[in-house]
Design a protein around this motif. Structure first.
Motif, mmCIF file in Angstrom:
data_model
loop_
_atom_site.group_PDB
_atom_site.id
_atom_site.type_symbol
_atom_site.label_atom_id
_atom_site.label_comp_id
_atom_site.label_asym_id
_atom_site.label_seq_id
_atom_site.Cartn_x
_atom_site.Cartn_y
_atom_site.Cartn_z
ATOM 1 N N VAL A 121 12.813 -1.893 -9.264
ATOM 2 C CA VAL A 121 12.402 -3.154 -8.665
ATOM 3 C C VAL A 121 12.433 -2.927 -7.163
ATOM 4 N N LEU A 122 11.275 -3.042 -6.514
ATOM 5 C CA LEU A 122 11.137 -2.653 -5.120
ATOM 6 C C LEU A 122 11.122 -3.837 -4.165
ATOM 7 N N THR A 123 11.900 -3.715 -3.084
ATOM 8 C CA THR A 123 11.884 -4.633 -1.955
ATOM 9 C C THR A 123 11.980 -3.790 -0.704
ATOM 10 N N GLY A 124 11.594 -4.358 0.447
ATOM 11 C CA GLY A 124 11.807 -3.608 1.677
ATOM 12 C C GLY A 124 10.829 -3.901 2.780
ATOM 13 N N ILE A 125 11.075 -3.209 3.877
ATOM 14 C CA ILE A 125 10.272 -3.323 5.087
ATOM 15 C C ILE A 125 9.811 -1.922 5.471
ATOM 16 N N ALA A 126 8.600 -1.653 5.461
ATOM 17 C CA ALA A 126 7.427 -2.507 5.437
ATOM 18 C C ALA A 126 6.664 -2.275 4.130
ATOM 19 N N THR A 127 5.929 -3.305 3.768
ATOM 20 C CA THR A 127 5.119 -3.248 2.557
ATOM 21 C C THR A 127 4.170 -2.056 2.612
ATOM 22 N N SER A 128 3.562 -1.830 3.785
ATOM 23 C CA SER A 128 2.595 -0.740 3.931
ATOM 24 C C SER A 128 3.253 0.596 4.224
ATOM 25 N N GLY A 129 4.571 0.613 4.334
ATOM 26 C CA GLY A 129 5.303 1.842 4.599
ATOM 27 C C GLY A 129 6.124 2.261 3.401
ATOM 28 N N ASP A 154 5.759 -7.064 6.080
ATOM 29 C CA ASP A 154 4.887 -6.147 6.792
ATOM 30 C C ASP A 154 4.481 -6.788 8.110
ATOM 31 N N GLY A 155 4.233 -5.985 9.110
ATOM 32 C CA GLY A 155 3.799 -6.496 10.403
ATOM 33 C C GLY A 155 2.426 -7.125 10.366
ATOM 34 N N ASP A 156 1.652 -6.801 9.345
ATOM 35 C CA ASP A 156 0.306 -7.345 9.203
ATOM 36 C C ASP A 156 0.245 -8.144 7.904
ATOM 37 N N PRO A 157 0.240 -9.472 7.988
ATOM 38 C CA PRO A 157 0.226 -10.299 6.770
ATOM 39 C C PRO A 157 -0.962 -10.016 5.849
ATOM 40 N N GLU A 158 -2.108 -9.660 6.398
ATOM 41 C CA GLU A 158 -3.273 -9.382 5.560
ATOM 42 C C GLU A 158 -3.078 -8.076 4.784
ATOM 43 N N VAL A 159 -2.500 -7.075 5.404
ATOM 44 C CA VAL A 159 -2.201 -5.824 4.704
ATOM 45 C C VAL A 159 -1.206 -6.102 3.575
ATOM 46 N N HIS A 160 -0.173 -6.897 3.865
ATOM 47 C CA HIS A 160 0.803 -7.277 2.839
ATOM 48 C C HIS A 160 0.097 -7.958 1.664
ATOM 49 N N ARG A 161 -0.781 -8.906 1.967
ATOM 50 C CA ARG A 161 -1.499 -9.633 0.920
ATOM 51 C C ARG A 161 -2.352 -8.699 0.069
ATOM 52 N N VAL A 162 -3.122 -7.847 0.708
ATOM 53 C CA VAL A 162 -3.994 -6.929 -0.037
ATOM 54 C C VAL A 162 -3.168 -6.006 -0.926
ATOM 55 N N LEU A 163 -2.079 -5.476 -0.389
ATOM 56 C CA LEU A 163 -1.244 -4.580 -1.195
ATOM 57 C C LEU A 163 -0.633 -5.310 -2.386
ATOM 58 N N THR A 164 -0.034 -6.474 -2.150
ATOM 59 C CA THR A 164 0.673 -7.163 -3.236
ATOM 60 C C THR A 164 -0.264 -7.832 -4.228
ATOM 61 N N GLU A 165 -1.456 -8.196 -3.794
ATOM 62 C CA GLU A 165 -2.386 -8.875 -4.701
ATOM 63 C C GLU A 165 -3.413 -7.951 -5.344
ATOM 64 N N LYS A 166 -3.757 -6.856 -4.685
ATOM 65 C CA LYS A 166 -4.844 -6.019 -5.193
ATOM 66 C C LYS A 166 -4.443 -4.583 -5.527
ATOM 67 N N VAL A 167 -3.598 -3.974 -4.711
ATOM 68 C CA VAL A 167 -3.265 -2.560 -4.891
ATOM 69 C C VAL A 167 -2.066 -2.374 -5.827
ATOM 70 N N PHE A 168 -0.953 -3.023 -5.538
ATOM 71 C CA PHE A 168 0.259 -2.828 -6.333
ATOM 72 C C PHE A 168 0.094 -3.200 -7.805
#
Length: 188
Positions: A121-129, A154-168
């Protein structure tokens, strides 16, 4: 049911301070750690850390080269400490890594295999890192994966959104801290 572990990654003073108070990140993370402990799920903290002088960092490494010049995250650096709002408790494991992924330059895989852990179960800073890099490597190592979307920053909310909604979702279940924590209580 496969044994899980909660990974709390790079939630160190020097990293959290870059983000400021985001309106509840650390309390959410504390909720996740408390739920994990109550359910008997191991909590593993992953931190970035280097020896004095940063001999592990190549000047060719764009991510860590500047960090090494500034002396950050070496032994004794207060910024390298886990944030006091979510400090480890007795029985928690702390793993030190040398690169972005929680597995790179650490003994994380050894700790997980020795503990019979099959699901992360993953948590952390940064989503893109750290979250992205660890997710990819963990998937290649055949771990089952869950990402707590609001347990990541993540420092970029849009990157966080794309990763959590589309990539992950291609490699992991994606949920919230509260949904996951509630399910932990139901499983007892």
């Amino acid at each position: 049911m496969a044994k899980s572990a909660l990974l709390v990654m790079d939630v160190q003073r020097g990293i959290v301070d870059r983000f400021g108070e985001d309106g509840g990140y650390l309390p959410r993370l504390r909720r996740a750690t408390e739920a994990a402990r109550a359910a008997g799920t191991p909590v593993i903290y992953v931190v970035i850390g280097f020896r004095p002088g940063h001999p592990e960092v190549s000047p060719r490494n764009k991510s860590f080269g500047a960090l090494a010049q500034g002396g950050g995250f070496a032994e004794g650096d207060p910024g390298a400490a886990i944030h006091p709002e979510i400090e480890p408790e007795q029985g928690d494991v702390v793993v030190t890594k040398k690169r972005v992924s929680a597995f790179a330059g650490s003994d994380l895989e050894t700790v997980l295999r020795a503990g019979g852990v099959e699901e992360l179960v993953l948590t952390g800073i940064a989503t893109s890192g750290v979250v992205l890099s660890t997710l990819r490597q963990a998937a290649d190592l055949d771990f089952g994966l869950t990402v707590l979307a609001d347990g990541c920053l993540d420092g970029d909310p849009e990157v966080h959104r794309v990763l959590t909604e589309k990539v992950f979702p291609r490699q992991a279940e994606v949920t919230t801290v509260e949904e996951w924590a509630s399910a932990q209580g139901a499983g007892r």
